[in-house]
Enzyme design. Structure first.
Site, mmCIF file in Angstrom:
data_model
loop_
_atom_site.group_PDB
_atom_site.id
_atom_site.type_symbol
_atom_site.label_atom_id
_atom_site.label_comp_id
_atom_site.label_asym_id
_atom_site.label_seq_id
_atom_site.Cartn_x
_atom_site.Cartn_y
_atom_site.Cartn_z
ATOM 1 N N GLU A 1 -4.070 0.988 -6.043
ATOM 2 C CA GLU A 1 -3.138 -0.065 -6.410
ATOM 3 C C GLU A 1 -3.064 -0.123 -7.928
ATOM 4 O OE1 GLU A 1 -0.310 -1.483 -5.697
ATOM 5 O OE2 GLU A 1 -1.245 -2.053 -3.788
ATOM 6 N N CYS B 1 0.872 -1.169 0.000
ATOM 7 C CA CYS B 1 0.000 0.000 0.000
ATOM 8 C C CYS B 1 0.909 1.218 0.000
ATOM 9 C CB CYS B 1 -0.907 0.002 1.235
ATOM 10 S SG CYS B 1 -1.972 1.462 1.322
#
Length: 233
Positions: free
Chosen positions: A109, A2
């Site tokens: 992402e 992340c």
């Protein structure tokens, strides 16, 4: 991993969502962002052992362990793998005594395409509630500052990650550990100090997440506008 997320709700709204009793002045001053990047100031929710009062603070994203020579090491420590966090010297002490959550509205992402390009996606809770990333925090003492200087202590944080679940594995092989509402209190509980108990507090269940493709401008850390999270065809 992340490496970029969005957190645009106001401090009080997050405090209400996570039963925060005290909001530190610097946490209230953190600007909402649609493009939070490593080393940015972010909000963290934690419970101190003195009274178990749940507090919201501001921390630098990228954990700087107490033994670090300087804070630049934090750039490499924005994430901690749940499989090895108890074994790594940079994270082990925080796992035992300094756990937190990082409130977020969603995260980004990038999916690698067959042609080598990468397509960004915005991932968020299906019910639109704020996410609670499982995190750790640490204090680092700046040796260049005087003992009387309140800025001598740097509060920093990292986000735990895990192997991606089936619905997210098509985008990336890792995902942040997002806590369910009933796992927040056990994770934050400062009376839990054994690493295995702390990790068990996370539980096996995760909130349902959904995602959509977004535009490439999110890749530029200087761009921070609401349209970054909007779906594109």
């Amino acid at each position: 991993m992340c490496g970029r997320y969005a957190s645009f709700r106001e401090a009080q709204e997050l405090a209400d969502a996570f039963d925060v009793e005290e909001i530190a002045e610097e946490a209230a001053a953190v600007h909402p962002s649609f493009n939070v990047a490593p080393t940015d100031r972010v909000r963290v929710v934690l419970e101190r052992s003195d009274g178990h009062v749940r507090q919201m603070h501001s921390a630098r994203w990228g954990l700087v362990p107490a033994f670090a020579d300087d804070p630049s090491i934090g750039v490499r420590m924005i994430n901690a793998r749940i499989e090895t966090v108890a074994e790594k010297s940079a994270f082990a002490k925080s796992l035992r005594a300094r756990r937190c959550i990082l409130p977020a509205d969603g995260y980004y992402e990038w999916r690698k395409e067959p042609d080598g390009s990468k397509t960004p996606h915005f991932i968020h809770r299906a019910d639109a509630a704020p996410l609670a990333f499982a995190g750790l925090y640490a204090f680092w003492r700046d040796p260049s500052k005087d003992d009387s200087d309140p800025a001598r202590w740097l509060l920093s944080t990292t986000i735990l990650t895990q192997p991606a679940r089936s619905q997210l594995a098509g985008i990336h092989d890792r995902e942040p550990v997002v806590l369910r509402g009933d796992a927040v209190a056990p994770w934050l509980d400062p009376s839990v100090t054994a690493p295995e108990e702390a990790l068990a507090a996370i539980g096996a269940e995760r909130p349902q997440l959904q995602f959509h493709r977004v535009g490439p401008r999110v890749g530029n850390v200087r761009v921070d506008t609401p349209d970054l999270i909007e779906p594109v065809d």
